[in-house]
Write a protein that holds these residues in place. Structure first.
Motif: not given
Length: 668
Positions: A315, A351, A356, A385
């Motif tokens: 991510i 995300y 995130r 999250v």
């Protein structure tokens, strides 16, 4: 939004566990001599402090620190501390990353014991209110430690002989209950260890005398040995439908919701406070005396957080959906509640695009129908999250699997996401409904009011931006053997069908679409109302027939106080809710209710208009706590308004019970 029978593999160790329990109970009796365990217990916070019934004065400002966790940390949870007189002596907020807290107490003179309460949402978004205790104050030890976990909750509940939240809320009036908790806490901690002896053995905790469930300075919510206890145990303090406060302990990975160990709190506390001869094991009403094991799964859980860390690494690199789909972390992924691998990859890529990150993973249970030799192949997990400030924005849930390292390695392996392989999501909940008029008065025309029953939620559509229908019909068989038909109603969930054989029905728009009222349906009896009641859903999806068993997470309450139902601020006889206000939109507030019920969370707000060809309904998602207001957008309505208008509020508590309030708005 939240218990189990033992597996066959657990049975061979049960006899040995019962023998060990007997020996531990004998030791508990001996340790109770002289006042319930006093200052030498592994659960004490100090050894030479003054009497817990008196006031302890510190030379410097005392401090309190610890960790709030349920396996994964409780992020941004509120911590409150009171003394034995009920006076508030400190508050704090837990750290988003690890659930830790630290505070300076407001006075150097304190009346012990100290009670600690934490309230917040766990990694699945379910509300949690847990308690801990500093039983003995020691003037020479101003730096105190108190962790707040389900196991500390069990110790406090046993020490008080009742559910701790009510005592904490009225502490000034409950001083007579709090004082004995100081002397009972030591023996209560030892008693809890006997109930979880199987897990202690699995984790190779051989010297239980040194295990401190309240104030071990080395404890962290990072899949350490003590943290893994929280991951594999379901520990609850609940009131039965017969009004008895109980401690319920189970192996979290067992597929049913029936508690394995049931302890009457009042009966146990009576034994724990005895100066000699106390036998708290006599308060166990279940046939099992300790929770069963899932050792084959537990052996792999220490490395579970490597999965979320690996996903966060991708991510942080801003990977795209194709990158996530190709990752080994999704290598064996199948599906999750009709969601595909592509759906999951797209969510993770979102995300990444929005900066995130996932929190530590928390074990929710097992998606397997049956455990084989204590091994769960699909471990249900959840994580917060959050953004870079630590603010939790949503919750992630899925199923993970462990793949052992290839030969010749004898240990090690990797976790990856796999999904629960379910074609749809199905849940049942105890439900209670309160019907109010526009001014907040109880509607006398509804009888009984409130009413109780069972809510059945069966997923009918995919969760994609453009939903796809999953099935037309289904039936749900209740424990009594009777079955209820459901049908597609162009909504995310199936609706109860009042036309046998129908494949499509018109939704009512109210709770009646999914809830069965106990007083109106003779097929609903005591078997359907007990924690662990088994409901069997049968349906055909994608051309394949399937049956699924789901279990009631808690008893249907026999008597529910009105204060538990979600209510709106500033609704009175002189300021009723008016249907005309729906045209311009308005903001509803529920701060008073939320403050009085920290163990509950508002989960739904619905505006419903009936009287036309079909009901018109608008759902507005309430914000995550601590926010307590929802802005209802204006609606295009005829003038004058000839439709009947209602507002429905839905809330859920930490046991999974649902409470709905219907407000009938004042007509024009």
């Amino acid at each position: 939004m939240h218990p189990h029978s033992h597996s066959a593999a657990a049975l061979p160790g049960l006899k040995a566990g019962l023998i060990l329990l007997s020996s531990l109970t004998l030791g508990l009796v001996l340790s109770a001599c002289g006042g319930g365990g006093g200052g030498s217990s592994s659960t004490d916070s100090g050894g030479t402090g003054e009497s817990a019934a008196g006031v302890t004065t510190f030379a410097m400002t005392p401090t309190l620190s610890g960790v709030a966790a349920v396996g994964a940390p409780l992020s941004n949870a509120q911590i409150k501390v009171i003394d034995a007189a009920g006076a508030a002596v400190g508050s704090a907020t837990t750290q988003p990353s690890d659930g830790s807290y630290s505070l300076s107490l407001s006075s150097k003179s304190l009346k012990g014991p100290l009670l600690i309460q934490t309230s917040g949402l766990d990694s699945s978004g379910s509300p949690q209110v847990l308690h801990s205790i500093v039983p003995i104050l020691d003037a020479t030890k101003p730096a105190m430690v108190a962790h707040v976990t389900p196991l500390s909750q069990a110790i406090v509940a046993l020490s008080l002989g009742s559910e701790p939240q009510a005592v904490f809320a009225s502490a000034a009036a409950s001083a007579a209950l709090i004082a004995p908790a100081a002397s009972a806490a030591s023996a209560a901690g030892e008693f809890v260890k006997t109930l979880i002896k199987t897990q202690l053995t699995d984790l190779k905790i051989t010297n239980t005398a040194t295990l401190n469930l309240l104030s071990d300075a080395s404890f962290a919510a990072n899949k350490s040995v003590q943290d893994l206890l929280l991951e594999v145990l379901r520990v609850q303090v609940a009131r039965s439908n017969k009004g008895v406060d109980q401690l319920l302990i189970s192996n979290k990975l067992q597929p049913t919701a029936v508690p394995e160990v049931v302890v009457g709190l009042a009966a146990a506390q009576t034994e724990l406070v005895k100066t000699t001869g106390g036998l708290p094991a006599n308060a166990i009403s279940s046939s099992l005396k300790l929770a069963s094991t899932s050792k084959a799964t537990l052996d792999n859980l220490a490395s579970l957080d490597e999965l979320s860390a690996g996903l966060n690494n991708l991510i942080a690199q801003g990977k795209l959906a194709a990158d996530f789909s190709a990752s080994a972390l999704l290598g064996t992924y199948e599906s999750h509640n009709a969601g595909s691998k592509a759906d999951l990859a797209a969510r993770l890529a979102a995300y990444a695009a929005n900066k995130r990150q996932l929190g530590r993973l928390m074990v929710l249970g097992c998606a397997d129908d049956v455990l084989t030799a204590g091994l769960c192949k699909r471990v249900m997990v959840a994580a917060t999250v959050s953004d870079s400030s630590g603010a939790v924005l949503e919750y992630f849930s899925d199923a993970a699997t462990f793949t052992k390292a290839a030969a010749p390695a004898t240990t090690g392996g990797k976790w990856s996401l796999i999904g629960n392989a379910r074609k749809l999501d199905i849940n049942v909940y105890p439900v209670s409904v309160l019907d109010l008029a526009a001014d907040g008065a109880v509607n006398s025309a509804t009888k009984p009011n409130p009413w109780v029953g069972i809510q059945v939620e069966m997923q009918a559509q995919t969760s994609a931006a453009t939903p796809v229908k999953l099935l037309d019909t289904a039936t749900v068989q209740m424990p009594s053997g009777y079955s209820i038909p459901f049908a597609y109603c162009s909504r995310p969930l199936l609706c109860i069908s009042y036309t046998p054989g129908a494949t499509r029905v018109t939704p009512i728009g109210s709770i009646a679409d999914s809830a069965l009222q106990q007083s109106a349906i003779g097929w609903l009896g005591s078997a359907e109302s007990q924690r662990g009641a088994k409901f069997v859903a049968a349906y055909t999806s994608g051309g394949a027939a399937e049956t699924r068993s789901v279990f009631l997470p808690a008893d249907v309450p026999a008597d529910t106080a009105r204060s538990r139902f979600p209510s709106l601020d500033a609704v009175t006889a002189t300021a009723p809710l008016k249907a005309a206000a729906l045209r311009d939109g308005f903001t509803i507030n529920y701060a008073t209710w939320a403050a009085a019920n920290p163990d509950m969370r508002l989960i739904s707000v619905r505006t419903l208009l009936t009287g036309g060809f079909v009901p018109l309904l608008v759902d507005n998602a309430p914000p995550l706590p601590p926010k307590t207001a929802v802005a209802l957008p204006g609606l295009s309505l005829p003038n004058p308004l000839t439709l009947s208008a209602e507002i429905w509020l839905g809330a859920q508590d930490m046991q999974g019970r649902r409470f709905y309030t219907r407000y009938a708005l004042q007509a024009e």
